[in-house]
Scaffold this motif. Structure first.
Motif, short mmCIF file in Angstrom:
data_model
loop_
_atom_site.label_atom_id
_atom_site.label_comp_id
_atom_site.label_asym_id
_atom_site.label_seq_id
_atom_site.Cartn_x
_atom_site.Cartn_y
_atom_site.Cartn_z
N GLU A 188 0.82 -1.21 0.00
CA GLU A 188 0.00 0.00 0.00
C GLU A 188 0.85 1.26 0.00
OE1 GLU A 188 -4.12 1.65 1.93
OE2 GLU A 188 -3.39 -0.38 2.31
N SER A 189 1.95 1.25 0.74
CA SER A 189 2.78 2.46 0.81
C SER A 189 3.39 2.78 -0.55
CB SER A 189 3.87 2.29 1.86
OG SER A 189 4.72 1.20 1.54
N LEU A 190 3.81 1.75 -1.28
CA LEU A 190 4.39 1.97 -2.60
C LEU A 190 3.34 2.52 -3.56
CD1 LEU A 190 6.92 -0.20 -4.49
CD2 LEU A 190 4.82 0.45 -5.65
N ALA A 191 2.13 1.94 -3.51
CA ALA A 191 1.06 2.38 -4.40
C ALA A 191 0.68 3.83 -4.11
CB ALA A 191 -0.16 1.47 -4.25
N LEU A 192 0.54 4.17 -2.84
CA LEU A 192 0.16 5.54 -2.47
C LEU A 192 1.27 6.54 -2.81
CD1 LEU A 192 -1.57 4.86 0.96
CD2 LEU A 192 -2.67 5.68 -1.14
N SER A 193 2.51 6.11 -2.66
CA SER A 193 3.63 6.98 -3.01
C SER A 193 3.63 7.28 -4.50
CB SER A 193 4.95 6.31 -2.60
OG SER A 193 6.05 7.08 -3.02
N TYR B 251 2.58 11.04 -8.91
CA TYR B 251 1.93 11.29 -10.20
C TYR B 251 1.03 12.52 -10.14
CZ TYR B 251 -1.06 10.69 -14.26
OH TYR B 251 -1.77 10.90 -15.42
N VAL B 252 0.19 12.59 -9.14
CA VAL B 252 -0.77 13.69 -9.03
C VAL B 252 -0.06 15.02 -8.80
CG1 VAL B 252 -2.64 14.65 -7.62
CG2 VAL B 252 -2.66 12.23 -8.25
N ARG B 253 0.93 15.03 -7.93
CA ARG B 253 1.63 16.29 -7.63
C ARG B 253 2.57 16.72 -8.74
NH1 ARG B 253 1.68 13.88 -2.34
NH2 ARG B 253 3.69 12.92 -2.80
N GLY C 250 -0.73 18.90 -13.75
CA GLY C 250 -1.93 19.69 -13.54
C GLY C 250 -3.18 18.85 -13.38
N ARG C 251 -4.32 19.52 -13.49
CA ARG C 251 -5.60 18.86 -13.32
C ARG C 251 -5.84 17.78 -14.37
NH1 ARG C 251 -8.77 18.17 -8.97
NH2 ARG C 251 -10.72 17.26 -9.70
N GLY C 252 -5.22 17.95 -15.53
CA GLY C 252 -5.39 16.96 -16.59
C GLY C 252 -4.96 15.56 -16.15
N SER D 136 -13.84 4.05 -7.23
CA SER D 136 -14.12 4.18 -5.80
C SER D 136 -12.85 4.11 -4.96
CB SER D 136 -15.08 3.08 -5.35
OG SER D 136 -14.51 1.79 -5.55
N ILE D 137 -11.79 3.57 -5.54
CA ILE D 137 -10.50 3.52 -4.85
C ILE D 137 -9.69 4.77 -5.14
CG2 ILE D 137 -8.31 2.26 -4.68
CD1 ILE D 137 -9.87 -0.25 -5.60
N ILE D 138 -9.70 5.19 -6.39
CA ILE D 138 -8.86 6.31 -6.83
C ILE D 138 -9.37 7.65 -6.32
CG2 ILE D 138 -8.13 7.63 -8.87
CD1 ILE D 138 -6.52 5.10 -8.41
N ARG D 139 -10.68 7.87 -6.40
CA ARG D 139 -11.22 9.21 -6.07
C ARG D 139 -10.86 9.65 -4.66
NH1 ARG D 139 -17.14 9.59 -7.71
NH2 ARG D 139 -16.30 10.21 -9.73
N PRO D 140 -11.14 8.87 -3.61
CA PRO D 140 -10.78 9.34 -2.27
C PRO D 140 -9.27 9.46 -2.05
CG PRO D 140 -11.59 7.08 -2.19
CD PRO D 140 -11.87 7.59 -3.56
N ALA D 141 -8.50 8.61 -2.73
CA ALA D 141 -7.05 8.68 -2.58
C ALA D 141 -6.51 9.97 -3.20
CB ALA D 141 -6.40 7.46 -3.23
N VAL D 142 -7.04 10.35 -4.35
CA VAL D 142 -6.63 11.60 -4.99
C VAL D 142 -7.03 12.80 -4.13
CG1 VAL D 142 -7.03 13.11 -6.97
CG2 VAL D 142 -6.63 10.67 -7.33
N GLU D 143 -8.24 12.75 -3.60
CA GLU D 143 -8.71 13.86 -2.75
C GLU D 143 -7.82 14.03 -1.53
OE1 GLU D 143 -12.75 12.85 -1.95
OE2 GLU D 143 -13.49 13.54 -3.89
N ALA D 144 -7.34 12.90 -0.97
CA ALA D 144 -6.45 12.96 0.18
C ALA D 144 -5.12 13.59 -0.19
CB ALA D 144 -6.25 11.56 0.75
N VAL D 145 -4.61 13.27 -1.39
CA VAL D 145 -3.33 13.83 -1.84
C VAL D 145 -3.45 15.32 -2.07
CG1 VAL D 145 -1.70 13.87 -3.77
CG2 VAL D 145 -2.48 11.68 -2.86
N LEU D 146 -4.57 15.75 -2.63
CA LEU D 146 -4.76 17.16 -2.96
C LEU D 146 -5.22 18.01 -1.77
CD1 LEU D 146 -6.49 16.81 -6.45
CD2 LEU D 146 -4.09 17.36 -5.97
N ALA D 147 -5.62 17.39 -0.70
CA ALA D 147 -6.15 18.13 0.46
C ALA D 147 -5.07 18.99 1.09
CB ALA D 147 -6.68 17.13 1.48
#
Length: 204
Positions: free
Chosen positions: A160-165, A170-172, A175-177, A193-204
């Motif tokens: 999980e740590s590798l995937a989240l890293s 990637y997100v940071r 841009g938004r694209g 359902s897995i990606i959306r909350p994880a992205v929101e957490a990264v961008l928070a």
């Protein structure tokens, strides 16, 4: 007559791509005995069983990928190998990670070491692209967005740590694209359902 019509084996190497199989060599008029002699003379290197590369070919840091692509041309580089290529993880995979369509032949390659996964056939090509592992030598690999989505979907297997890293990097890194592409691929693969909350957490 042989001297006037058939060039020496070393000259016939020019008829082949820098990396080739023994079958391709035979078609070019280079026998297995010729290959043995060329190896002994240092004209060739054997990258994998039945896969050879000309000693005169350009250097590459991706010879394992080139060799595996020759052995399993229907496969796509995936998982940790793809994440490393896209510089989304710092780890250096100990094996080449490959995906093949579910139901297709699973390649059995002892060297270089490989890890083979089976992906759904209907979405197998989603996000696949070509990576130039050496000048003019292309290897199929999943793009960064697909690789991140797959990492999150299979996070229990790869960690999980590798995937989240990888997701965070990637997100940071754009841009938004990037987020839009990530969500589009995740939706097709049933991982939104897995990606959306994880992205929101990264961008928070």
């Amino acid at each position: 007559m042989r001297g006037s019509e058939s060039p020496e084996p070393v000259s016939r190497l020019g008829l082949l791509r820098p990396t080739f199989t023994s079958t391709e060599a035979l078609r070019a008029g280079i026998s297995s005995r010729d290959l043995t002699r060329l190896l002994a003379a240092g004209e060739l290197h054997e990258l994998s069983r039945g896969v050879y590369r000309s000693a005169a070919a350009p250097e590459s840091a991706y010879l394992d990928l080139i060799a595996v692509a020759k052995r399993a041309p229907q496969a796509v580089v995936c998982g940790e190998s793809a994440l490393a290529l896209h510089e989304l993880i710092d780890d250096i995979p100990s094996a080449v990670h490959l995906a093949v369509p579910r139901g297709a032949h699973r390649p059995s390659i002892s060297y270089p070491p490989v890890v083979v996964a089976q992906y759904a056939a209907d979405t197998f090509r989603l996000g696949a692209e070509e990576f130039e592992a050496a000048p003019g030598e292309m290897v199929p690999v999943y793009g960064a967005a697909r690789s991140v989505v797959d990492a999150m979907r299979h996070r229990k297997q790869i960690g999980e740590s590798l995937a989240l890293s990888a997701l965070g990097r990637y997100v940071r890194g754009g841009g938004r694209g990037r987020v839009t592409e990530l969500q589009q691929i995740a939706e097709v693969l049933g991982g939104l359902s897995i990606i959306r909350p994880a992205v929101e957490a990264v961008l928070a």
